[in-house]
Write an enzyme that holds these catalytic residues in place. Structure first.
Site, mmCIF file in Angstrom:
data_model
loop_
_atom_site.group_PDB
_atom_site.id
_atom_site.type_symbol
_atom_site.label_atom_id
_atom_site.label_comp_id
_atom_site.label_asym_id
_atom_site.label_seq_id
_atom_site.Cartn_x
_atom_site.Cartn_y
_atom_site.Cartn_z
ATOM 1 N N PHE A 120 -8.034 1.532 11.896
ATOM 2 C CA PHE A 120 -6.815 2.105 12.475
ATOM 3 C C PHE A 120 -6.997 2.551 13.930
ATOM 4 C CE2 PHE A 120 -3.170 5.092 12.542
ATOM 5 C CZ PHE A 120 -2.229 4.336 11.891
ATOM 6 N N ARG A 137 -5.685 7.492 17.375
ATOM 7 C CA ARG A 137 -7.017 7.502 16.746
ATOM 8 C C ARG A 137 -8.044 6.831 17.655
ATOM 9 N NH1 ARG A 137 -9.926 8.238 11.866
ATOM 10 N NH2 ARG A 137 -8.120 8.994 10.696
ATOM 11 N N GLN A 160 0.826 -1.210 0.000
ATOM 12 C CA GLN A 160 0.000 0.000 0.000
ATOM 13 C C GLN A 160 0.856 1.254 0.000
ATOM 14 O OE1 GLN A 160 -2.588 -2.190 3.290
ATOM 15 N NE2 GLN A 160 -3.310 -0.105 3.037
ATOM 16 N N PHE A 176 -5.921 -3.863 3.476
ATOM 17 C CA PHE A 176 -6.622 -3.570 4.733
ATOM 18 C C PHE A 176 -5.723 -2.964 5.793
ATOM 19 C CE2 PHE A 176 -8.481 -7.555 2.910
ATOM 20 C CZ PHE A 176 -9.594 -6.963 2.336
ATOM 21 N N ALA A 195 -6.184 5.328 5.495
ATOM 22 C CA ALA A 195 -6.951 6.367 6.194
ATOM 23 C C ALA A 195 -8.237 6.763 5.474
ATOM 24 C CB ALA A 195 -6.081 7.599 6.455
ATOM 25 N N GLU A 202 0.617 -1.648 4.602
ATOM 26 C CA GLU A 202 0.995 -0.230 4.659
ATOM 27 C C GLU A 202 2.445 -0.068 5.072
ATOM 28 O OE1 GLU A 202 -0.292 3.906 6.962
ATOM 29 O OE2 GLU A 202 -1.664 2.203 6.941
ATOM 30 N N ARG A 249 -7.881 -1.760 8.822
ATOM 31 C CA ARG A 249 -9.081 -0.994 8.493
ATOM 32 C C ARG A 249 -9.769 -0.417 9.744
ATOM 33 N NH1 ARG A 249 -13.178 -3.653 4.157
ATOM 34 N NH2 ARG A 249 -14.049 -1.755 3.273
ATOM 35 N N THR A 274 -3.959 11.458 10.711
ATOM 36 C CA THR A 274 -3.801 12.316 11.884
ATOM 37 C C THR A 274 -2.403 12.952 11.942
ATOM 38 O OG1 THR A 274 -3.320 10.324 13.172
ATOM 39 C CG2 THR A 274 -5.563 11.178 13.266
ATOM 40 N N GLU A 315 -13.087 2.896 5.555
ATOM 41 C CA GLU A 315 -13.064 2.426 6.939
ATOM 42 C C GLU A 315 -14.356 2.665 7.727
ATOM 43 O OE1 GLU A 315 -8.591 3.033 8.451
ATOM 44 O OE2 GLU A 315 -9.365 4.698 7.256
#
Length: 810
Positions: free
Chosen positions: A392, A358, A245, A276, A557, A280, A390, A488, A746
């Site tokens: 996060f 988060r 990703q 998902f 995100a 990342e 997904r 964020t 998400e």
């Protein structure tokens, strides 16, 4: 014998009280039905249309190419990782003598062979490519073997013998808290109002305290991690194709490990078979390891992880522990919340702090709490580093909230849905981190769902069924959600794109986002087609490549359509502005004619687009700010039926309403909602990770037992709700995103918690028949074992007794 058995079964059933016949009634599943409701707000030639996913035909026919499908260059080697078998230990020796005699063996590469830095990481470099003196989890990479085939590489890697001196491991959040084992500088706090004064002042009619344990989850993408790496021009340049990703992160870390400038490293991604969040950051250390033999041997190296290895070493959704203290009035109004949350980071920090943050932002879900304090910390454990998934951290924070909300309802003998409504946030409400709600459609979403699912009637019908069925119970629940859209970390909210118009009138778009089945390329192509007023078929997106669009943020995100769509639109508008000088001179019959005319006049038909999300930023020193561009709102109703004797359940109805603004592509968005809900259902009710620890001594400490589909249950066709309804809120344009749309990836995931709370509602009905009306915990996943043991009856009382000793036959 068959006839006798049937007669006996019939006799027994007829002899039972009518409410008890549910114990022997067969459970046949009817076919599922679905209903989708949305408006088509067309914008130009393509935006707003429910167009099919551009790769869908290739994907369903098996023609779509993924990293492992890439033809390997001549002389390609295959790699396999040498992994730690201990959770925490000193490395005493590494013996490769047996591996060297293994068929097809070419080499073993260790930390001493790394040309550049052996230290890497997602944000801080706190992990090693190859372990040097110490291993801190089962599955940590110690070395990499290359051989002539994938199978030969695997065989040789298992012949590398490692000598260890074991150390005591920490394998759970509670053990980490007890040992004060935390990742450095990860303590966080958000506070609004005066929590302590509120608890002491007597304002609260009631105060409750408790704990919530939130389970983890395996990503279980269909395509495991895979990379193909090769050098060109005498080894001065490195190219790779990776399932990731974040191609930029692969480029960055491979350059770092090989001591090369990033300008000499290129990463390309055609598409990935699901991510998902699992690809990342955790995909990068695999590519970094494989880059070492490729660079040193100047030969292509391919690595594709087997499923069990992928599950064991790449990390999962963070498990959480929440400790809450809640004060409220007898009327059901929340007054104060003091919350401590901890997540299991594993053996490196990765993205665990951002996930925790988060979760802290999301710990109010959609509720007004005048006095609130949320403290959090990332636990260091001897498990593989956990990572993005997904939602996060948002789903974990919201699930903790909904647990204490449901407990408040039990304490007050009120409906949880009623308590939720009483405490809803509203337009202009200032959140506990300082952001003011704008364009809040929560009440609109909730009311539309209430009308759609006929909640009062569903409640009455479930109660009637429960009165007449002793061993089957039904439960219902409605759950809302609010999900903030943006990274964020402020600097990540930027996007680039390259748009090229060719003289035949076709358009090639390249942007920094990755297509992983979510339809990002389709939406971006629709935006370009609408901008040029051409058919969608005239726009093509080939791949994501770091040498075309640099410095791209990960596709994560839920913000990729917003950001990359806006960057592509910026590039298209630049080209349109240049072509306008020709368009006003002559009435061209087609876009192609206009393009050819512009080319003849030497007008630039290529543009780089760029976008930054405006007016956002959060300062953890001040603990106030605007971390999110806007919020996506949704709500879901679920009705379930459980078998109290086995703990089995099925979802009879799921009804979802979401505010997605003016959808860029309602067909794809509805698919995203349905997929997120089913994946979320797996998290709340089916998927359970089992690690070796003091509670599971038959599994090696720190080792993942559920490392394949044989031991890890993901949702299947039979888990789809019998009646599945999805509606998009109409006439709610979003002024904060491209073409008035909203992000979808998400936000729907958490709505599956409606199934968890419907299960709990059904269990409440079962317990009530035994005279138990008190509150009880039900942590996710609500597996059949947990459902069964929560349904109090003579059997569970017997097996739960401390005097019960099972008889073992050997």
């Amino acid at each position: 014998m068959g006839d006798s058995s049937d007669e006996c079964g019939t006799f027994i059933a007829e002899g039972l009280h009518s409410s008890h016949q549910s114990a022997v009634q067969p459970n046949s599943r009817p076919s599922s039905t679905g209903n989708q409701s949305f408006e088509i707000a067309r914008n130009g030639t393509a935006v707003g249309l429910p167009a099919a996913h551009l790769s869908s035909r290739l994907q369903v026919t098996g023609g779509a190419e993924y990293t492992d499908d890439t033809p390997t260059p001549p002389n390609t080697l295959h790699a396999a990782l040498v992994l730690s078998t201990k959770a925490h230990a000193h490395i005493l020796s590494i013996d490769d003598s047996l591996a060297k005699s293994s068929p097809g063996f070419v080499g073993l590469f260790l930390s001493k062979d790394v040309p550049g830095s052996n230290k890497i990481g997602a944000i801080i470099h706190d992990e090693e490519v190859f372990a040097t003196e110490l291993v801190t989890c089962v599955g940590q990479v110690i070395g990499i073997v290359v051989a002539d085939t994938h199978e030969n590489a695997k065989v040789a890697s298992k012949k590398v013998k490692i000598g260890y001196k074991e150390l005591p491991p920490i394998l759970s959040i509670k053990d980490a808290i007890k040992a004060r084992s935390f990742h450095p500088s990860t303590e966080r706090c958000l506070e609004e109002g005066d929590v302590d004064r509120c608890f002491m002042s007597g304002e609260c009619d009631r105060i409750i305290e408790g704990e919530v344990q939130v389970g983890g989850q395996e990503h279980f993408y269909l395509e495991p991690n895979s990379s193909l790496i090769w050098t060109i021009d005498g080894g001065n340049e490195v190219h790779m194709i990776s399932s990731t990703q974040s191609p930029q992160k692969h480029q960055d870390l491979v350059a770092h490990v090989l001591n090369l400038p990033m300008s000499k490293v290129v990463c390309k991604t055609k598409r990935i078979g699901g991510g998902f969040g699992g690809k990342e950051t955790r995909s990068a250390f695999i590519a970094a390891a494989a880059s070492v033999p490729s660079y040193l041997l100047k030969r292509p190296v391919k690595i594709t992880l087997d499923r069990d290895v992928d599950m064991m070493i790449t990390g999962q959704r963070h498990s959480f522990l929440g400790k809450y203290k809640v004060g409220f009035t007898n009327a059901g109004n929340f007054l104060a919340l003091d919350l401590e949350i901890y997540n299991n980071g594993g053996n490196s920090l990765d993205l665990s702090l951002s996930v925790l943050e988060r979760a802290m932002f999301s710990s109010d879900n959609v509720y007004k709490i005048p006095h609130i304090r949320v403290r959090g910390q990332v636990c260091y454990t001897n498990l593989p580093s956990n990572t993005a998934f997904r939602g996060f951290g948002g789903p974990q924070g919201m699930l903790i909230a909904e647990n204490w909300v449901q407990r408040v309802a039990v304490e007050l003998r009120r409906s949880p849905e009623e308590i939720r409504e009483i405490n809803f946030q509203h337009e202009g409400h200032v959140l506990h981190y300082g952001q003011k709600l704008q364009n809040c459609t929560l009440r609109q979403v909730w009311d539309e769902l209430n009308a759609s699912c006929l909640f009062a009637k569903a409640r009455e019908t479930a109660d009637d069924f429960n009165r007449n069925n002793r061993w089957r119970k039904r439960g219902v629940a409605m759950i809302p959600t609010k999900f903030g859209i943006s990274f964020t970390a402020k600097h990540m909210n930027q996007a680039g794109a390259l748009v090229q118009v060719y003289i035949d009138g076709t358009v090639l778009v390249t942007h920094g986002g990755v297509e992983m089945g979510q339809g990002l390329h389709t939406k971006v192509a629709q935006i370009a087609a609408a901008s040029f007023n051409i058919p969608l078929s005239s726009v093509f997106i080939s791949e994501t490549s770091t040498d075309k669009v640099p410095n791209s943020s990960p596709t994560a995100a839920s913000a990729s359509s917003d950001m990359y769509g806006a960057a592509v639109l910026d590039a298209c508008e630049q080209i349109n502005a240049r072509m306008k000088t020709m368009a006003v001179k002559h009435n061209y019959a087609s876009f192609t004619e206009l393009v050819r005319a512009c080319y003849m006049e030497r007008i630039d038909l290529s543009a780089h687009g760029f976008y930054i999300t405006p007016d956002i930023g959060f300062d953890w020193k001040d603990r106030k700010g605007t971390p999110f561009n806007y919020f996506t709102y949704g709500a879901a109703f679920a009705e379930v039926e459980i078998d109290t004797l086995t703990g089995d359940f099925h979802t009879r109805t799921a009804d979802i309403v979401m505010d997605l603004g003016r959808s860029l592509n309602p067909a794809i968005d509805v698919g995203q909602i349905e997929g997120a809900f089913i994946q979320g259902l797996g998290w709340v009710a089916l998927e359970e990770l089992k690690w070796g620890d003091s509670e599971h001594p038959w599994i090696r400490p720190g080792s993942l037992y559920t490392c394949g589909p044989g031991t890890y249950k993901i949702p299947s066709m039979n888990d789809i709700p019998l009646n599945f309804k999805v509606s998009l809120l109409k006439d709610v344009p979003n002024p904060k995103a491209i073409h008035s749309s909203k992000a979808v990836g998400e936000p729907p995931f958490f709505l599956a918690s409606s199934v968890l709370f419907a299960i709990k509602d059904a269990i409440i009905a079962a317990r009530s028949e035994e005279g138990h009306d008190d509150w009880f915990p039900l942590d996710n996943p609500a597996t059949p074992e947990r459902i069964r043991m929560a349904c109090i009856d003579d059997f569970t009382r017997h097996f739960a007794s401390p005097d019960y000793q099972p008889k073992l036959s050997i």
